[in-house]
Design a protein around this motif. Structure first.
Motif, short mmCIF file in Angstrom:
data_model
loop_
_atom_site.label_atom_id
_atom_site.label_comp_id
_atom_site.label_asym_id
_atom_site.label_seq_id
_atom_site.Cartn_x
_atom_site.Cartn_y
_atom_site.Cartn_z
N ASP A 189 0.99 -1.21 0.02
CA ASP A 189 -0.16 -0.09 0.10
C ASP A 189 0.67 1.32 0.06
N ASP A 190 1.99 1.07 0.77
CA ASP A 190 2.89 2.30 0.98
C ASP A 190 3.68 2.60 -0.47
N ILE A 191 3.90 1.42 -1.17
CA ILE A 191 4.37 1.74 -2.60
C ILE A 191 3.46 2.20 -3.55
N ILE A 192 2.19 1.85 -3.83
CA ILE A 192 1.27 2.48 -4.40
C ILE A 192 0.91 3.92 -4.03
N ARG A 193 1.15 4.27 -2.93
CA ARG A 193 0.94 5.64 -2.35
C ARG A 193 2.06 6.43 -2.96
N LEU A 194 3.31 6.09 -2.92
CA LEU A 194 4.40 6.74 -3.33
C LEU A 194 4.35 6.77 -5.02
N LEU A 195 3.89 5.90 -5.71
CA LEU A 195 3.58 6.03 -7.06
C LEU A 195 2.67 7.09 -7.45
N GLU A 196 1.82 6.92 -6.52
CA GLU A 196 0.42 8.14 -6.97
C GLU A 196 0.97 9.43 -6.79
N ASP A 197 1.32 9.56 -5.47
CA ASP A 197 1.87 10.82 -4.88
C ASP A 197 2.82 11.63 -5.71
N SER A 198 3.78 10.84 -6.67
CA SER A 198 4.75 11.45 -7.32
C SER A 198 4.04 11.80 -8.84
N GLY A 199 3.01 11.24 -9.09
CA GLY A 199 2.46 11.71 -10.60
C GLY A 199 3.07 10.41 -11.61
N ILE A 200 3.85 9.53 -11.07
CA ILE A 200 4.43 8.56 -11.98
C ILE A 200 3.45 7.67 -12.27
N GLY A 201 2.65 7.04 -11.27
CA GLY A 201 1.78 6.04 -11.29
C GLY A 201 2.37 4.57 -11.67
N LEU A 202 1.40 3.87 -12.24
CA LEU A 202 1.80 2.60 -12.62
C LEU A 202 2.35 2.32 -14.00
N PRO A 203 3.08 1.55 -14.64
CA PRO A 203 3.21 1.52 -15.95
C PRO A 203 2.00 0.81 -16.69
N ASP A 204 2.01 0.99 -17.98
CA ASP A 204 0.71 0.83 -18.78
C ASP A 204 0.53 -0.57 -18.81
N TYR A 205 1.57 -1.48 -19.01
CA TYR A 205 1.44 -2.80 -19.06
C TYR A 205 0.47 -3.33 -17.74
N TYR A 206 0.45 -2.82 -16.83
CA TYR A 206 -0.07 -3.16 -15.42
C TYR A 206 -1.61 -3.67 -15.83
N ARG A 207 -2.25 -3.24 -17.00
CA ARG A 207 -3.36 -3.21 -17.30
C ARG A 207 -3.78 -4.81 -17.62
N TRP A 208 -2.53 -5.62 -18.01
CA TRP A 208 -2.90 -7.06 -18.62
C TRP A 208 -1.80 -7.96 -17.99
N ARG A 209 -0.72 -7.43 -17.23
CA ARG A 209 0.37 -8.04 -16.88
C ARG A 209 1.08 -7.54 -15.15
N SER A 210 1.23 -8.35 -14.46
CA SER A 210 1.50 -7.60 -13.20
C SER A 210 3.06 -7.58 -12.91
N ARG A 211 3.72 -8.02 -14.08
CA ARG A 211 5.25 -7.71 -13.83
C ARG A 211 6.35 -7.28 -14.91
N SER A 212 7.13 -6.72 -14.69
CA SER A 212 8.07 -6.07 -15.53
C SER A 212 8.89 -7.45 -16.22
N GLY A 213 9.73 -7.04 -17.06
CA GLY A 213 10.64 -8.09 -17.75
C GLY A 213 10.46 -8.18 -19.26
N CYS A 214 11.45 -9.26 -19.79
CA CYS A 214 11.17 -9.28 -21.29
C CYS A 214 9.74 -9.78 -21.54
N PHE A 215 9.51 -9.42 -23.01
CA PHE A 215 8.46 -9.82 -23.64
C PHE A 215 8.17 -11.37 -23.48
N PHE A 216 9.22 -11.91 -23.72
CA PHE A 216 8.82 -13.47 -23.65
C PHE A 216 9.23 -13.96 -22.35
#
Length: 266
Positions: free
Chosen positions: A143-170
């Protein structure tokens, strides 16, 4: 000649936790060196997110690349695709570029493992690189991590709509739903992943997911999406106030909660 100053380094993966750590520390440690180990097999959304981080925080990111790319190392490994049991991609393309970047300098590496996580592994073990875990030290949880991202205006990466982790496409740590969505969001990248499975001169076939090729998995697309939507509905009922990205992460973790490499996914 005086002793060389200890370097402060923070690896960004294009994921939420390492980004939140950069937000937390960028004013506290102005000499921090930020780096991203670029395999050149990343999602376009990852590069967009890194641009957003640079713009919001006013930081420079060093893009580190292994001189010989994934295709070279795939040949060296006789076409054997990386897997949870054999994570050569992380060792060759994430850890080695970091160790080359640091050299023999004394360095403190800041790692975004949260206080509500119990995980370790797949970070550098060189004695001159000391790992520290500020979120654990400060008791910060998801919850703290999400708050830090929201408060900074950076938010979550766009791929979080369909994928929950970063990393190579494969990345072999993707769940079946994430593979299906890769085919929908980036059909060209999905096709490249398909080609990696079967392009071997001696006719051998390797698969990214255990016991099923990507084309076989795609044949079950409707079934996989229907099961996913059923699980999403159930999770939304169980936690009605949970943000959608967190609902998705919970559902995908139910499908497969194996922990991917820290260098790629924090």
């Amino acid at each position: 000649m005086g002793k060389k100053a200890v370097r402060h380094i923070l690896g960004l993966s294009g994921g939420k936790d390492s980004t939140a750590l950069a937000i937390l520390l960028h004013k506290e440690i102005p000499e921090m060196e930020y780096f991203f180990c670029d395999t050149h097999k990343e999602l376009p959304e990852t590069y967009e997110y890194l641009d957003r981080i640079k713009a919001r925080l006013g930081i420079k990111i060093h893009y580190l690349s292994e001189k010989r790319g994934f295709d070279h190392w795939l040949v060296i490994h006789d076409g054997l695709l990386p897997s949870p049991q054999m994570r050569w991609c992380t060792v060759k393309m994430k850890i080695k570029p970091l160790e080359d970047f640091v050299g023999d300098d004394e360095a403190i590496s800041y790692i975004g493992i949260r206080a509500d996580e119990n995980r370790e592994g797949y970070i550098s073990t060189k004695p001159n690189i000391k790992s520290v875990f500020p979120f654990k030290e400060k008791g910060l949880v998801k919850d703290d991590i999400i708050r830090l991202l929201e408060d900074s205006g950076i938010g979550l990466p766009d791929y979080y709509r369909w994928r929950s982790r970063s990393g190579c496409f494969f990345c072999f740590f993707q769940r079946k739903y994430e593979w299906v969505m890769l085919a929908q969001e980036h059909p060209d990248l999905f096709q490249k992943a398909v080609e990696y499975e079967s392009n071997h001169a001696d006719g051998r076939t390797y698969t990214w997911t255990d016991g099923e090729s990507l084309l076989q998995l795609l044949e079950r697309k409707d079934e996989i999406i229907a099961q996913h939507e059923k699980s999403m509905t159930k999770q939304k009922k169980a936690a009605p106030n949970q943000p959608l990205a967190e609902v998705l992460a919970e559902v995908l973790d139910e499908e497969d909660d194996s922990l991917p490499c820290l260098m790629c996914h924090l």
